[in-house]
Every structure is written in C-alpha cells, then in structure tokens.
Design an enzyme around this catalytic site. Structure first.
Site: not given
Ligand SMILES: [Mg+2]
Length: 370
Positions: A176, A307
């Site tokens: 992230k 995803h």
């Molecule tokens: Mg994502």
C-alpha cells in the site's frame, strides 16, 4: 447429469467474526468489523450450490446482502433451472431494478451466480474452470502483504509481513502507498525491494487517494523505481483521469475493483484507461459477468487480474488467456474451505473438486453464524 434441474430453496446465513488486529491502506481502516453472508441454492436433484460474500469492513453489509437475496432475488430464483445463469441474471437485474444493480445489490447477484456455477460444476462432476473453457492449469499469484500497521514507524511489522509472504512461497508482493507523503512511499518500496530482490514484481496500490496531479507525480516515481503496476491512483468514477495517467505513464495502470458489471468496465476500456483490469467477484457481478469483463478486456488488449483471491477467483483466471495474476493473502490455516488452495513455485494449482470449490465447512459456518 439430469436433463433439467430446479431451484427449490435459497438459504442464507450471516456470519460475524471477532475483531481482528487493525491494518490500513490509504483510505480504509480494517480489523474491527468483519463478516459475510453465506448463500446455499438448493435443487431438486439434491445438489446444493454455495457462495460466500465477504465484507472486510461495514458491519451491516452482510445483513443487507441477505435481505436482498431473501426478499428480492429468491422469488425470481425458485423454480428456475440453475444451469441457465445468463437468463437468471437478466431476471435478477429486473428484480432489483428499482434501486439499481450496482452497489450491494451486485454483491447479492454475484453470490447467486457463484452458487449457480457451483451447482453446474457439481451436477456435471467437473471443476468450473473446465466448464468455462480452460486455458491453463496454474495461475501466477502475488501476496497482498504490505499494509499500514499501527505504531509501525520503523516498518518492523511491514517487513515481517512481506518476509512471511516470501517464506510461504509467494513470488510477488503488493504494498500500500499514498497514506503518507511521497518520501514514505519511496521508503516502503525500497524496503520491499530489499526483501524481494531484483526479480520479483512489486505492485503498488493507492486505493483512490490521489488527485490527478499527485497521481501523475507519484506515478513517475513508482515507475522509476520499477514497480510492476500502479493500482487505483484515483477514485473509480474518474475514468478520464485514469485515461490521462495511462497515456502519460509507462507503468501499468491497474484498476477495476470498484467497477460494476461489464458495462462499467467497457467505459474504462473505451477510454484506454487501464492496462490491467481487476474485477472483484462480489462487485463485478459473479462468474458470468467476470468472464464477459475479461473477454472485453482481451479484445482491447488489456490484461486481467483478480481483486482478491480464493478459489472463486481462480476458476475464471484459469479460463482466460489474458489473465496475469491472482491476488492472495496467506493460504495457510484457512479453516473454512473444503478443498484448500494449493500453491507450487509461486503459482496456484487448478482446483480438482467438482463445482466452484465454494462450499464451506458446516462447523465453520455454525461457529460464526449470527
Ligand atoms: Mg486495491
């Protein structure tokens, strides 16, 4: 296989888990509220189709999915032949038309569709990826392991998490970015690169946090640092912004986890707004919709990656020529699935059992049922 099957019942359970340890991305804080909705589609042949719609946050979500399934979808399902998923999808779209097919309704429709494909595979005695027209028997996978953790200024927790994924055998990681200033992103990418070595792909995911200028500015840095793809730099509705980034940057732009139906993905593809589309098998609409989305992407010369992971994403990836990666968390210690995922040389192996592999262990469901 019997000539005709009939749906005779639709059962649902809402599950809730105890709060887990907190972790975050650029915009979400996960941990305290987790649950899901289990659906079982019962047929007159004794074959039951299973699906599970999970919520990593939003405590009320699973109950909403259950309500939509029981009150709006079930009446359209009873008596139907479950081997007609496209016809049933048309009926379910009509059933929810008043509030719309997107949002939580799509989670409910997707769960039904996955359960239908579970019935189809079980009735035929084949794993679903073969019924979809198989392309491969193993799928490259990467681990989503580089979260933000509380009190982790020295990145010790972050490093442990990446190291654990590599030790488990994953040959690619996602981290992230975007929660803090750009210097912090650079530090996180450098640390991941040190742990992964030069060869393994590192994907960066910004979870919609930037505006166009910042997305471009940081994208040039991620690109310079050799990241494999740049995921969700912008909010999903900013499709023209995505197109601009895809034009300006050489790094692959990956997005789609917050797109709904093949029509939503078509809007991305027409603009040249993605190099990798990432349908989410709850929001996108299920197996049937997922296959159409990835076929559309293929026609535009765009790759597809899932995803999220799990066996319900693996089947479609195995059936598409343009699929490049399955996302996954750790696959150790999954106590819910009847047939656990198997990974070899960093690739997920094709499931062997008939159906979607979405059937859950009854004692696991009982344990977490509300
Ligand atoms: Mg994502």
């Amino acid at each position: 296989m019997r000539k005709q099957l009939r749906i005779v019942g639709v059962e649902t359970d809402v599950l809730r888990f105890a709060p887990g340890s907190p972790y975050s991305d650029a915009i979400h804080d996960f941990g305290p509220e987790r649950g899901g909705c289990v659906i079982r589609v019962l047929t007159d042949a004794g074959v039951t189709g299973w699906a599970y719609s999970s919520f990593g946050m939003i405590g009320g979500g699973p109950r909403v999915v259950e309500t939509i399934i029981q009150q709006e979808l079930k009446p359209a399902l009873i008596g139907q032949d479950p081997t007609f998923p496209k016809r049933i999808r048309a009926d379910l779209w009509k059933a929810v038309e008043y509030h719309g097919v997107q949002g939580v309704a799509s989670f409910a429709i997707a769960a039904v569709d996955i359960a239908l494909w579970d019935v189809i595979g079980k009735a035929a005695g084949m794993p679903v990826y073969k019924m979809l027209g198989a392309f491969r028997e193993r799928m490259a996978t990467y681990n989503m392991c580089g979260w933000y953790y509380p009190n982790d200024a020295d990145l010790a927790h972050y490093k442990r998490s990446i190291t654990a994924a590599l030790e488990e055998g994953f040959r690619g990681v996602k981290i992230k970015v975007g929660r803090g200033p750009v210097d912090e992103d650079v530090r996180r990418i450098r640390v991941a690169r040190e742990l992964c070595g030069a060869a393994l792909p590192i994907m960066v995911d910004a979870n919609q946090v930037f505006n166009r200028n910042e997305a471009l500015r940081r994208g040039r840095i991620y690109q310079e640092m050799g990241c494999f793809w740049y995921e969700e730099p912008l909010p999903p509705q900013e499709r023209d912004g995505y197109a601009e980034l895809a034009r300006e940057l050489d790094i692959r732009i990956a997005t789609g986890e917050n797109e709904y139906t093949c029509y939503g993905f078509l809007e991305l593809l027409k603009r040249g707004a993605a190099d990798v589309v990432q349908p989410d098998n709850r929001r996108a609409g299920g197996v049937t919709e997922w296959m159409e989305i990835s076929a559309l992407a293929d026609a535009f010369g765009v790759a597809v990656a899932s995803h999220g992971g799990g066996v319900t994403n693996l089947h479609m990836l195995l059936a598409m020529p343009n699929s490049i990666y399955m996302e996954s968390g750790s696959i150790k210690g999954d106590s819910s699935a009847l047939e656990p995922l198997r990974m070899k040389d960093g690739e997920m192996l094709a499931p062997e059992s008939a159906g979607m592999g979405s059937e859950l262990k009854p004692d696991w469901v009982r344990k977490y049922r509300v």
